[in-house]
Motif scaffolding. Structure first.
Motif, PDB file in Angstrom:
ATOM      1  N   PRO A 112       1.052  -1.069  -0.295  1.00 43.69           N
ATOM      2  CA  PRO A 112       0.048  -0.079   0.043  1.00 43.69           C
ATOM      3  C   PRO A 112       0.566   1.233  -0.292  1.00 43.69           C
ATOM      4  CG  PRO A 112      -0.629  -1.396   1.354  1.00 43.69           C
ATOM      5  CD  PRO A 112       0.796  -2.224   0.925  1.00 43.69           C
ATOM      6  N   PRO A 113       0.395   2.361  -0.426  1.00 44.94           N
ATOM      7  CA  PRO A 113       1.737   3.448  -1.136  1.00 44.94           C
ATOM      8  C   PRO A 113       1.903   4.085   0.165  1.00 44.94           C
ATOM      9  CG  PRO A 113      -0.464   3.817  -2.307  1.00 44.94           C
ATOM     10  CD  PRO A 113      -0.528   2.367  -1.167  1.00 44.94           C
ATOM     11  N   HIS A 114       0.734   4.008   1.461  1.00 47.71           N
ATOM     12  CA  HIS A 114       0.841   5.029   2.337  1.00 47.71           C
ATOM     13  C   HIS A 114       1.937   4.213   3.748  1.00 47.71           C
ATOM     14  CE1 HIS A 114       1.008   9.134   4.818  1.00 47.71           C
ATOM     15  NE2 HIS A 114      -0.073   8.555   6.021  1.00 47.71           N
ATOM     16  N   VAL A 115       1.978   2.594   3.068  1.00 47.63           N
ATOM     17  CA  VAL A 115       2.371   1.692   4.515  1.00 47.63           C
ATOM     18  C   VAL A 115       3.210   0.811   3.747  1.00 47.63           C
ATOM     19  CG1 VAL A 115       1.608   0.035   6.879  1.00 47.63           C
ATOM     20  CG2 VAL A 115       0.031   1.847   5.494  1.00 47.63           C
ATOM     21  N   PRO A 116       4.430   1.530   3.278  1.00 46.23           N
ATOM     22  CA  PRO A 116       5.058   0.172   2.065  1.00 46.23           C
ATOM     23  C   PRO A 116       5.456  -0.814   2.589  1.00 46.23           C
ATOM     24  CG  PRO A 116       6.381   2.559   2.551  1.00 46.23           C
ATOM     25  CD  PRO A 116       4.883   2.412   2.696  1.00 46.23           C
ATOM     26  N   GLU A 117       5.801  -1.305   4.049  1.00 47.24           N
ATOM     27  CA  GLU A 117       6.259  -1.599   4.888  1.00 47.24           C
ATOM     28  C   GLU A 117       6.149  -2.822   4.639  1.00 47.24           C
ATOM     29  OE1 GLU A 117       5.952   1.007   6.012  1.00 47.24           O
ATOM     30  OE2 GLU A 117       7.095   1.966   7.601  1.00 47.24           O
ATOM     31  N   ILE A 118       4.177  -3.368   4.814  1.00 49.58           N
ATOM     32  CA  ILE A 118       3.492  -4.008   4.681  1.00 49.58           C
ATOM     33  C   ILE A 118       3.185  -5.025   3.132  1.00 49.58           C
ATOM     34  CG2 ILE A 118       1.740  -4.378   5.451  1.00 49.58           C
ATOM     35  CD1 ILE A 118       1.401  -2.648   8.091  1.00 49.58           C
ATOM     36  N   ARG A 119       3.162  -6.040   2.835  1.00 46.10           N
ATOM     37  CA  ARG A 119       2.603  -6.781   1.578  1.00 46.10           C
ATOM     38  C   ARG A 119       1.335  -7.187   1.734  1.00 46.10           C
ATOM     39  NH1 ARG A 119       5.884  -7.870  -2.371  1.00 46.10           N
ATOM     40  NH2 ARG A 119       5.851 -10.173  -2.646  1.00 46.10           N
ATOM     41  N   LEU A 120       0.670  -6.775   1.163  1.00 49.72           N
ATOM     42  CA  LEU A 120      -0.670  -7.583   1.625  1.00 49.72           C
ATOM     43  C   LEU A 120      -1.561  -7.719  -0.571  1.00 49.72           C
ATOM     44  CD1 LEU A 120      -3.059  -4.394   2.653  1.00 49.72           C
ATOM     45  CD2 LEU A 120      -2.147  -6.199   4.187  1.00 49.72           C
ATOM     46  N   HIS A 121      -1.927  -8.701  -0.474  1.00 48.61           N
ATOM     47  CA  HIS A 121      -2.935  -9.200  -1.023  1.00 48.61           C
ATOM     48  C   HIS A 121      -4.018  -8.101  -1.856  1.00 48.61           C
ATOM     49  CE1 HIS A 121      -1.570 -13.630  -1.832  1.00 48.61           C
ATOM     50  NE2 HIS A 121      -0.938 -13.367  -0.653  1.00 48.61           N
ATOM     51  N   LEU A 122      -4.082  -7.753  -3.021  1.00 52.30           N
ATOM     52  CA  LEU A 122      -4.520  -6.699  -3.112  1.00 52.30           C
ATOM     53  C   LEU A 122      -5.037  -6.648  -4.818  1.00 52.30           C
ATOM     54  CD1 LEU A 122      -2.749  -3.069  -1.881  1.00 52.30           C
ATOM     55  CD2 LEU A 122      -4.808  -4.895  -0.263  1.00 52.30           C
ATOM     56  N   ALA A 123      -6.403  -6.619  -5.416  1.00 55.60           N
ATOM     57  CA  ALA A 123      -7.093  -6.185  -6.322  1.00 55.60           C
ATOM     58  C   ALA A 123      -6.035  -5.246  -7.113  1.00 55.60           C
ATOM     59  CB  ALA A 123      -8.284  -5.908  -6.904  1.00 55.60           C
ATOM     60  N   ASP A 124      -5.257  -6.295  -8.147  1.00 51.66           N
ATOM     61  CA  ASP A 124      -4.894  -4.951  -9.144  1.00 51.66           C
ATOM     62  C   ASP A 124      -5.724  -4.025  -9.884  1.00 51.66           C
ATOM     63  OD1 ASP A 124      -2.741  -3.988 -10.343  1.00 51.66           O
ATOM     64  OD2 ASP A 124      -1.944  -5.087 -12.132  1.00 51.66           O
ATOM     65  N   GLU A 125      -6.914  -4.654 -10.278  1.00 50.74           N
ATOM     66  CA  GLU A 125      -7.827  -3.843 -11.093  1.00 50.74           C
ATOM     67  C   GLU A 125      -8.619  -3.897 -10.436  1.00 50.74           C
ATOM     68  OE1 GLU A 125     -10.078  -1.834 -12.627  1.00 50.74           O
ATOM     69  OE2 GLU A 125     -10.245  -4.784 -13.544  1.00 50.74           O
ATOM     70  N   ALA A 126      -9.381  -2.697  -9.502  1.00 53.17           N
ATOM     71  CA  ALA A 126     -10.723  -2.391  -8.425  1.00 53.17           C
ATOM     72  C   ALA A 126     -11.665  -2.963  -9.449  1.00 53.17           C
ATOM     73  CB  ALA A 126     -10.759  -1.156  -8.095  1.00 53.17           C
ATOM     74  N   ILE A 127     -11.934  -2.283 -10.509  1.00 55.03           N
ATOM     75  CA  ILE A 127     -13.831  -2.890 -10.720  1.00 55.03           C
ATOM     76  C   ILE A 127     -13.641  -3.881 -11.558  1.00 55.03           C
ATOM     77  CG2 ILE A 127     -15.140  -1.456 -12.257  1.00 55.03           C
ATOM     78  CD1 ILE A 127     -14.705  -0.094 -10.153  1.00 55.03           C
ATOM     79  N   GLY A 128     -13.098  -4.474 -11.631  1.00 56.18           N
ATOM     80  CA  GLY A 128     -13.162  -6.057 -12.083  1.00 56.18           C
ATOM     81  C   GLY A 128     -13.618  -6.961 -11.535  1.00 56.18           C
ATOM     82  N   LEU A 129     -12.687  -7.127 -10.505  1.00 60.48           N
ATOM     83  CA  LEU A 129     -12.664  -7.493  -9.780  1.00 60.48           C
ATOM     84  C   LEU A 129     -14.274  -7.403  -8.661  1.00 60.48           C
ATOM     85  CD1 LEU A 129     -11.883  -9.724  -7.781  1.00 60.48           C
ATOM     86  CD2 LEU A 129     -10.818  -9.002  -6.276  1.00 60.48           C
ATOM     87  N   TRP A 130     -14.263  -6.455  -8.382  1.00 60.06           N
ATOM     88  CA  TRP A 130     -15.214  -5.424  -7.402  1.00 60.06           C
ATOM     89  C   TRP A 130     -17.126  -6.247  -8.236  1.00 60.06           C
ATOM     90  CZ3 TRP A 130     -15.172  -3.021  -3.219  1.00 60.06           C
ATOM     91  CH2 TRP A 130     -16.967  -2.346  -2.987  1.00 60.06           C
TER      92      TRP A 130
END
Length: 219
Positions: A22-40
């Motif tokens: 996450p851009p504001h917490v670069p110390e942490i890595r998360l499983h995040l949606a790369d393409e927001a609307i598609g997954l949503w």
């Protein structure tokens, strides 16, 4: 390639997200949606049919990023203490608390996909986070020294339950902090900001690319 069955949350999360910082917490890595609307859009109907909310766990929302940043930058808030990350989503705040030295961290969410995401994300970051799938709004938050919540005031029915829950935790002596970028139903009175951050977010799901986000406490 066939779609990953939605009935296997961990496999689905691995297949439909990428490990990102996450851009504001670069110390942490998360499983995040790369393409927001598609997954949503693709999952909303299927998840709804299972009685589950949309995939909030697949995004690093502004309130959670701000609160995680605040905890990492001020580890004394949680160090050596028992911490509840309420409505945890991806687990970003819980992971930050564990990295900041909390003695025990519990991440609660009623969404089974969120619980799977939290477990995957905690393992990826090498921290111990317990998951709690019961509805704590009904059970209360006894036993926790610190209660944290990111982005929980996004709709009125939820907010009407969450505010008394958090205030009750504060009244019994817990440290209560919540991160919010100015959602419609964030409490307007009896609160004060303890920090403010400029948080990059997913424009596809927000009204801009940057959210001025505050960490609040009750007074």
């Amino acid at each position: 390639m066939p779609a990953t069955p939605i009935g296997d949350p961990a496999a689905f999360i691995r297949a439909e997200t990428r490990l990102l910082a996450p851009p504001h917490v670069p110390e942490i890595r998360l499983h995040l949606a790369d393409e927001a609307i598609g997954l949503w859009h693709r999952t909303e109907e299927e998840l709804g049919a299972m009685g589950l909310p949309p995939p909030y766990w697949a995004f690093a929302w502004a309130g959670g990023q701000a609160l995680a940043r605040h905890v990492l930058d001020n580890p004394a808030i949680v160090r050596g203490r028992t911490v509840l990350d309420f409505a945890s989503g991806s687990g970003i705040v819980a992971i930050a608390a564990a990295r900041a030295g909390a003695a025990r961290v519990v991440a609660s969410d009623i969404d089974g996909f969120s619980l799977a995401a939290i477990a995957l994300n905690a393992a990826e970051n090498g921290v111990a986070v317990e998951v709690e799938g019961r509805d704590l709004l009904a059970l209360g938050s006894d036993g926790y020294d610190v209660v944290l919540a990111g982005d929980v005031f996004y709709e009125k029915p939820m907010s009407d339950k969450v505010e008394p829950f958090l205030r009750a935790a504060e009244a019994r002596g817990a440290t209560v902090l919540f991160g919010d970028p100015g959602r419609a139903y964030v409490p307007k009175t009896g609160v004060e900001a303890v920090a403010e951050y400029t948080v990059p977010v997913t424009r596809a799901l927000e009204d801009g690319e940057i959210k001025r986000t505050k960490v609040w406490r009750f007074v």
